[in-house]
Motif scaffolding. Structure first.
Motif, PDB file in Angstrom:
ATOM      1  N   MET A 101       0.823  -1.201   0.000  1.00  0.00           N
ATOM      2  CA  MET A 101       0.000   0.000   0.000  1.00  0.00           C
ATOM      3  C   MET A 101       0.859   1.254   0.000  1.00  0.00           C
ATOM      4  N   LYS A 102       1.958   1.215   0.743  1.00  0.00           N
ATOM      5  CA  LYS A 102       2.789   2.415   0.892  1.00  0.00           C
ATOM      6  C   LYS A 102       3.660   2.673  -0.325  1.00  0.00           C
ATOM      7  N   ASN A 103       4.106   1.608  -1.017  1.00  0.00           N
ATOM      8  CA  ASN A 103       5.011   1.839  -2.141  1.00  0.00           C
ATOM      9  C   ASN A 103       4.299   2.048  -3.473  1.00  0.00           C
ATOM     10  N   GLY A 104       2.971   2.112  -3.440  1.00  0.00           N
ATOM     11  CA  GLY A 104       2.215   2.459  -4.634  1.00  0.00           C
ATOM     12  C   GLY A 104       1.785   1.298  -5.501  1.00  0.00           C
ATOM     13  N   VAL A 105       2.125   0.062  -5.107  1.00  0.00           N
ATOM     14  CA  VAL A 105       1.752  -1.098  -5.922  1.00  0.00           C
ATOM     15  C   VAL A 105       0.236  -1.234  -6.006  1.00  0.00           C
ATOM     16  N   LEU A 106      -0.438  -1.106  -4.880  1.00  0.00           N
ATOM     17  CA  LEU A 106      -1.888  -1.282  -4.879  1.00  0.00           C
ATOM     18  C   LEU A 106      -2.583  -0.145  -5.616  1.00  0.00           C
ATOM     19  N   ALA A 107      -2.007   1.042  -5.585  1.00  0.00           N
ATOM     20  CA  ALA A 107      -2.595   2.151  -6.351  1.00  0.00           C
ATOM     21  C   ALA A 107      -2.559   1.836  -7.849  1.00  0.00           C
ATOM     22  N   ARG A 108      -1.470   1.205  -8.300  1.00  0.00           N
ATOM     23  CA  ARG A 108      -1.392   0.817  -9.715  1.00  0.00           C
ATOM     24  C   ARG A 108      -2.376  -0.295 -10.038  1.00  0.00           C
ATOM     25  N   PHE A 109      -2.571  -1.211  -9.100  1.00  0.00           N
ATOM     26  CA  PHE A 109      -3.537  -2.284  -9.321  1.00  0.00           C
ATOM     27  C   PHE A 109      -4.946  -1.733  -9.495  1.00  0.00           C
ATOM     28  N   ARG A 110      -5.255  -0.657  -8.768  1.00  0.00           N
ATOM     29  CA  ARG A 110      -6.598  -0.087  -8.849  1.00  0.00           C
ATOM     30  C   ARG A 110      -6.900   0.480 -10.235  1.00  0.00           C
ATOM     31  N   SER A 111      -5.876   0.815 -10.976  1.00  0.00           N
ATOM     32  CA  SER A 111      -6.081   1.357 -12.320  1.00  0.00           C
ATOM     33  C   SER A 111      -6.216   0.261 -13.371  1.00  0.00           C
ATOM     34  N   LEU A 112      -6.074  -0.987 -12.965  1.00  0.00           N
ATOM     35  CA  LEU A 112      -6.160  -2.118 -13.880  1.00  0.00           C
ATOM     36  C   LEU A 112      -7.465  -2.881 -13.655  1.00  0.00           C
ATOM     37  N   PRO A 113      -7.901  -3.655 -14.643  1.00  0.00           N
ATOM     38  CA  PRO A 113      -9.124  -4.460 -14.464  1.00  0.00           C
ATOM     39  C   PRO A 113      -8.850  -5.696 -13.612  1.00  0.00           C
ATOM     40  N   ILE A 114      -8.505  -5.467 -12.338  1.00  0.00           N
ATOM     41  CA  ILE A 114      -8.179  -6.540 -11.398  1.00  0.00           C
ATOM     42  C   ILE A 114      -9.176  -6.499 -10.254  1.00  0.00           C
TER      43      ILE A 114
END
Length: 270
Positions: A101-114
């Motif tokens: 969450m802190k390193n931005g991985v989950l933010a990138r996941f939110r922009s994908l159809p996942i």
């Protein structure tokens, strides 16, 4: 012809299916773990140090009247170490989620159809694989160095290992839920250790309950970790097995509750 092409229905790609997402994300988490040798070394070293210290410090307990007759202390201790290590590894699942969450991985996941749930399931499965590797290495170490050889043999030890993994997996979902709501690694670790240490030491993990002070016996008798440790120990020592079904049902219930809470917490804005 042009009209026909224009009026053709446009289908929107909605991503892969849930199972494929879980598989790909699990592989990603495992590659991240393998790519950092320090994580592998320290994740294995900590439980080995714990096993070495407790097997030597408490070895004299095997000579006390309340200790099971004919059982070596390492055979008594090892099933508890399996359960406790699985529980401690479950905490790392929550810490890993906070890190993502802190390193931005989950933010990138939110922009994908996942699907958000697939990220949590993948994290849970990757940590289950990591925990299984830890426990297997500990078993080899215990056999080679300390002569771990319980009466239940290979089958009993593998059954105890499977039970420890099930318990750790269920608790892991609770830590994932806590991580999804707290979103702070330091606070997450503090809460985890405050919860784990009373469970570990106010139980039958290291000494028979009869050897504890009276008030601590009362706590240990209702401690859910005691039931899991006793069940794993019975499997490894080839004693009459009780509590396995209860431990599995409890783990499944914890996983279900943790899943719902983790998904809700994960869906909150970052």
């Amino acid at each position: 012809m042009t009209a026909t092409l224009t009026s053709a229905p446009q289908t929107r790609w909605r991503g892969t299916d849930f199972g494929t997402q879980v598989l790909v994300l699990t592989q990603r988490s495992l590659r991240t773990l393998v790519s950092d040798p320090r994580m592998i070394v320290f994740s294995v070293l900590q439980p080995l140090i714990m096993l070495t210290l407790f097997s030597q410090i408490f070895a004299g307990i095997a000579q006390t009247p309340g200790f099971p007759q004919g059982v070596a202390y390492i055979d008594f201790l090892m099933p508890a170490i399996l359960v406790n290590t699985a529980m401690q590894s479950a905490l790392q699942a929550g810490v890993g989620l906070v890190t993502d969450m802190k390193n931005g991985v989950l933010a990138r996941f939110r922009s994908l159809p996942i699907r958000l749930g697939s990220v949590l399931v993948a994290r849970s499965l990757s940590d289950l694989v990591r925990t299984a590797s830890q426990l297997l290495l500990m078993l080899v170490f215990a056999v080679v160095v300390f002569g771990f050889s319980p009466a239940g043999g290979f089958v009993g030890v593998m059954a105890a290992l499977a039970l420890a993994l099930a318990v750790g997996w269920g608790i892991g979902w609770i830590f994932l839920a806590i991580a999804a709501w707290l979103r702070n690694a330091e606070l997450m670790q503090t809460v985890g250790f405050l919860a784990m240490f009373p469970l570990m030491f106010a139980s039958s993990a290291y000494v028979p309950i009869s050897g504890l002070p009276g008030w601590l016996q009362a706590v240990a008798n209702v401690n859910p970790l005691t039931f899991a440790v006793d069940a794993a120990r019975a499997l490894a020592l080839d004693h009459p097995v009780t509590g396995v079904v209860g431990a599995l049902v409890t783990s499944a219930a914890l996983a279900a509750v943790g899943w719902v809470a983790a998904v809700r917490g994960y869906r909150r804005p970052l």
